[in-house]
Design a protein around this motif. Structure first.
Motif, PDB file in Angstrom:
ATOM      1  N   MET A   1      37.315  46.232  21.490  1.00 31.08           N
ATOM      2  CA  MET A   1      38.413  45.687  22.257  1.00 31.08           C
ATOM      3  C   MET A   1      36.809  45.642  23.663  1.00 31.08           C
ATOM      4  O   MET A   1      36.222  46.419  24.483  1.00 31.08           O
ATOM      5  CB  MET A   1      38.527  47.024  23.244  1.00 31.08           C
ATOM      6  CG  MET A   1      39.758  47.268  24.135  1.00 31.08           C
ATOM      7  SD  MET A   1      40.956  48.660  24.613  1.00 31.08           S
ATOM      8  CE  MET A   1      39.665  49.266  25.587  1.00 31.08           C
ATOM      9  N   ILE A   2      37.534  44.974  24.853  1.00 30.51           N
ATOM     10  CA  ILE A   2      37.536  44.511  25.970  1.00 30.51           C
ATOM     11  C   ILE A   2      38.094  44.676  27.457  1.00 30.51           C
ATOM     12  O   ILE A   2      38.967  44.009  27.028  1.00 30.51           O
ATOM     13  CB  ILE A   2      36.724  42.813  26.153  1.00 30.51           C
ATOM     14  CG1 ILE A   2      35.601  42.675  25.361  1.00 30.51           C
ATOM     15  CG2 ILE A   2      35.572  42.741  27.541  1.00 30.51           C
ATOM     16  CD1 ILE A   2      34.283  42.966  24.825  1.00 30.51           C
ATOM     17  N   GLN A   3      37.782  45.914  28.524  1.00 24.57           N
ATOM     18  CA  GLN A   3      38.551  45.283  28.937  1.00 24.57           C
ATOM     19  C   GLN A   3      37.884  45.302  30.148  1.00 24.57           C
ATOM     20  O   GLN A   3      36.856  45.406  30.671  1.00 24.57           O
ATOM     21  CB  GLN A   3      38.885  46.928  29.522  1.00 24.57           C
ATOM     22  CG  GLN A   3      40.258  47.360  30.220  1.00 24.57           C
ATOM     23  CD  GLN A   3      40.383  49.312  30.042  1.00 24.57           C
ATOM     24  OE1 GLN A   3      39.886  49.662  29.860  1.00 24.57           O
ATOM     25  NE2 GLN A   3      41.575  49.455  30.999  1.00 24.57           N
ATOM     26  N   TYR A   4      39.278  44.445  31.391  1.00 25.77           N
ATOM     27  CA  TYR A   4      38.366  43.942  32.869  1.00 25.77           C
ATOM     28  C   TYR A   4      39.091  45.411  34.423  1.00 25.77           C
ATOM     29  O   TYR A   4      39.429  45.276  33.239  1.00 25.77           O
ATOM     30  CB  TYR A   4      39.485  42.663  33.031  1.00 25.77           C
ATOM     31  CG  TYR A   4      38.911  41.418  31.715  1.00 25.77           C
ATOM     32  CD1 TYR A   4      38.256  41.005  31.779  1.00 25.77           C
ATOM     33  CD2 TYR A   4      40.474  41.081  31.132  1.00 25.77           C
ATOM     34  CE1 TYR A   4      37.650  40.068  30.890  1.00 25.77           C
ATOM     35  CE2 TYR A   4      39.576  40.255  29.797  1.00 25.77           C
ATOM     36  CZ  TYR A   4      38.823  39.531  30.018  1.00 25.77           C
ATOM     37  OH  TYR A   4      38.991  38.386  29.269  1.00 25.77           O
ATOM     38  N   VAL A   5      37.684  44.903  34.369  1.00 18.32           N
ATOM     39  CA  VAL A   5      37.546  45.749  35.825  1.00 18.32           C
ATOM     40  C   VAL A   5      37.371  44.631  37.127  1.00 18.32           C
ATOM     41  O   VAL A   5      37.474  43.515  37.149  1.00 18.32           O
ATOM     42  CB  VAL A   5      36.758  46.820  36.063  1.00 18.32           C
ATOM     43  CG1 VAL A   5      36.744  47.513  34.681  1.00 18.32           C
ATOM     44  CG2 VAL A   5      35.462  46.095  35.818  1.00 18.32           C
ATOM     45  N   THR A   6      37.391  45.481  37.969  1.00 20.16           N
ATOM     46  CA  THR A   6      37.877  44.931  39.509  1.00 20.16           C
ATOM     47  C   THR A   6      36.531  44.779  40.369  1.00 20.16           C
ATOM     48  O   THR A   6      35.659  46.019  39.210  1.00 20.16           O
ATOM     49  CB  THR A   6      39.181  45.662  40.694  1.00 20.16           C
ATOM     50  OG1 THR A   6      38.492  46.744  40.625  1.00 20.16           O
ATOM     51  CG2 THR A   6      40.373  45.205  40.068  1.00 20.16           C
ATOM     52  N   ASP A   9      34.821  48.650  40.707  1.00 23.82           N
ATOM     53  CA  ASP A   9      35.413  49.499  39.060  1.00 23.82           C
ATOM     54  C   ASP A   9      37.182  50.483  38.462  1.00 23.82           C
ATOM     55  O   ASP A   9      37.162  50.886  37.783  1.00 23.82           O
ATOM     56  CB  ASP A   9      34.227  50.251  39.107  1.00 23.82           C
ATOM     57  CG  ASP A   9      32.935  49.971  38.788  1.00 23.82           C
ATOM     58  OD1 ASP A   9      33.203  48.295  37.836  1.00 23.82           O
ATOM     59  OD2 ASP A   9      31.737  49.912  38.585  1.00 23.82           O
ATOM     60  N   ARG A  10      37.797  49.369  38.740  1.00 27.85           N
ATOM     61  CA  ARG A  10      39.267  50.136  38.304  1.00 27.85           C
ATOM     62  C   ARG A  10      39.979  49.082  37.619  1.00 27.85           C
ATOM     63  O   ARG A  10      39.404  47.697  37.614  1.00 27.85           O
ATOM     64  CB  ARG A  10      39.914  49.949  40.239  1.00 27.85           C
ATOM     65  CG  ARG A  10      39.972  50.928  41.061  1.00 27.85           C
ATOM     66  CD  ARG A  10      40.612  51.336  41.954  1.00 27.85           C
ATOM     67  NE  ARG A  10      40.615  49.797  42.868  1.00 27.85           N
ATOM     68  CZ  ARG A  10      41.117  49.574  43.627  1.00 27.85           C
ATOM     69  NH1 ARG A  10      42.546  49.761  43.845  1.00 27.85           N
ATOM     70  NH2 ARG A  10      41.475  47.940  44.573  1.00 27.85           N
ATOM     71  N   ALA A  11      39.865  50.187  36.161  1.00 30.58           N
ATOM     72  CA  ALA A  11      40.910  48.534  35.506  1.00 30.58           C
ATOM     73  C   ALA A  11      41.991  48.020  35.650  1.00 30.58           C
ATOM     74  O   ALA A  11      42.436  48.241  36.475  1.00 30.58           O
ATOM     75  CB  ALA A  11      41.403  49.910  34.376  1.00 30.58           C
ATOM     76  N   VAL A  12      41.541  46.997  34.860  1.00 29.83           N
ATOM     77  CA  VAL A  12      42.788  46.068  34.896  1.00 29.83           C
ATOM     78  C   VAL A  12      43.858  46.123  33.959  1.00 29.83           C
ATOM     79  O   VAL A  12      42.713  46.157  32.914  1.00 29.83           O
ATOM     80  CB  VAL A  12      42.447  44.536  35.488  1.00 29.83           C
ATOM     81  CG1 VAL A  12      43.792  43.766  35.558  1.00 29.83           C
ATOM     82  CG2 VAL A  12      41.568  44.536  36.103  1.00 29.83           C
ATOM     83  N   PRO A  13      44.802  45.515  33.888  1.00 29.75           N
ATOM     84  CA  PRO A  13      45.690  46.394  32.248  1.00 29.75           C
ATOM     85  C   PRO A  13      45.978  45.064  31.351  1.00 29.75           C
ATOM     86  O   PRO A  13      46.072  44.872  30.372  1.00 29.75           O
ATOM     87  CB  PRO A  13      46.870  46.013  33.080  1.00 29.75           C
ATOM     88  CG  PRO A  13      47.100  45.148  34.544  1.00 29.75           C
ATOM     89  CD  PRO A  13      45.371  45.655  35.310  1.00 29.75           C
ATOM     90  N   THR A  14      44.829  43.853  31.467  1.00 27.48           N
ATOM     91  CA  THR A  14      44.015  43.014  31.117  1.00 27.48           C
ATOM     92  C   THR A  14      43.369  43.336  29.683  1.00 27.48           C
ATOM     93  O   THR A  14      42.120  43.833  30.741  1.00 27.48           O
ATOM     94  CB  THR A  14      43.934  41.573  31.705  1.00 27.48           C
ATOM     95  OG1 THR A  14      45.233  41.301  32.363  1.00 27.48           O
ATOM     96  CG2 THR A  14      44.164  40.877  30.981  1.00 27.48           C
ATOM     97  N   VAL A  15      43.524  43.352  28.783  1.00 29.67           N
ATOM     98  CA  VAL A  15      42.445  43.792  27.955  1.00 29.67           C
ATOM     99  C   VAL A  15      42.014  42.724  26.154  1.00 29.67           C
ATOM    100  O   VAL A  15      43.033  41.495  26.293  1.00 29.67           O
ATOM    101  CB  VAL A  15      42.259  44.913  26.622  1.00 29.67           C
ATOM    102  CG1 VAL A  15      42.780  46.121  27.847  1.00 29.67           C
ATOM    103  CG2 VAL A  15      43.688  44.970  26.164  1.00 29.67           C
ATOM    104  N   LEU A  16      40.735  42.477  26.088  1.00 29.63           N
ATOM    105  CA  LEU A  16      40.273  41.617  25.172  1.00 29.63           C
ATOM    106  C   LEU A  16      40.012  41.963  23.598  1.00 29.63           C
ATOM    107  O   LEU A  16      39.372  43.059  23.899  1.00 29.63           O
ATOM    108  CB  LEU A  16      39.113  40.252  25.879  1.00 29.63           C
ATOM    109  CG  LEU A  16      38.319  38.710  25.075  1.00 29.63           C
ATOM    110  CD1 LEU A  16      39.381  38.297  24.851  1.00 29.63           C
ATOM    111  CD2 LEU A  16      37.486  39.661  25.618  1.00 29.63           C
ATOM    112  N   THR A  17      40.430  41.567  22.959  1.00 30.61           N
ATOM    113  CA  THR A  17      40.940  42.175  21.458  1.00 30.61           C
ATOM    114  C   THR A  17      40.842  41.550  20.054  1.00 30.61           C
ATOM    115  O   THR A  17      40.773  40.257  20.288  1.00 30.61           O
ATOM    116  CB  THR A  17      41.665  43.091  21.214  1.00 30.61           C
ATOM    117  OG1 THR A  17      42.965  42.252  21.153  1.00 30.61           O
ATOM    118  CG2 THR A  17      41.878  44.479  22.208  1.00 30.61           C
ATOM    119  N   GLY A  18      40.148  41.928  18.799  1.00 31.80           N
ATOM    120  CA  GLY A  18      40.397  41.107  17.866  1.00 31.80           C
ATOM    121  C   GLY A  18      38.797  40.594  17.679  1.00 31.80           C
ATOM    122  O   GLY A  18      37.643  40.793  18.688  1.00 31.80           O
TER     123      GLY A  18
END
Length: 73
Positions: A1-6, A9-18
């Motif tokens: 899982m790749i989670q995007y941040v600003t 370093d605040r998390a963004v609701p978009t993630v990259l999976t699979g």
């Protein structure tokens, strides 16, 4: 899982999976390994060969590297 941040370093609701996340991670790891193996990429290369003077050799006996000696006629 790749989670995007600003930028702060605040998390963004978009993630990259699979599989796409696995490919992305593999590219990042390969790039890091390649850059560690090739640390001088992008640095300027030497234009002339660096020669160290041998112990006991006189500087007056050999011309500096890159200069031609005029031939006597």
């Amino acid at each position: 899982m790749i989670q995007y941040v600003t930028a702060d370093d605040r998390a963004v609701p978009t993630v990259l999976t699979g599989r796409l996340a696995a490919v992305y991670k593999e590219l990042v790891c390969r790039g890091a390994a390649w850059s560690a193996a090739n640390p001088t990429l992008g640095l300027p290369a030497r234009r002339r060969r660096v020669v160290t003077q041998r112990h006991g050799a006189s500087a007056a006996t050999a011309p500096p590297s890159g200069e031609r000696v005029a031939a006597r006629r």
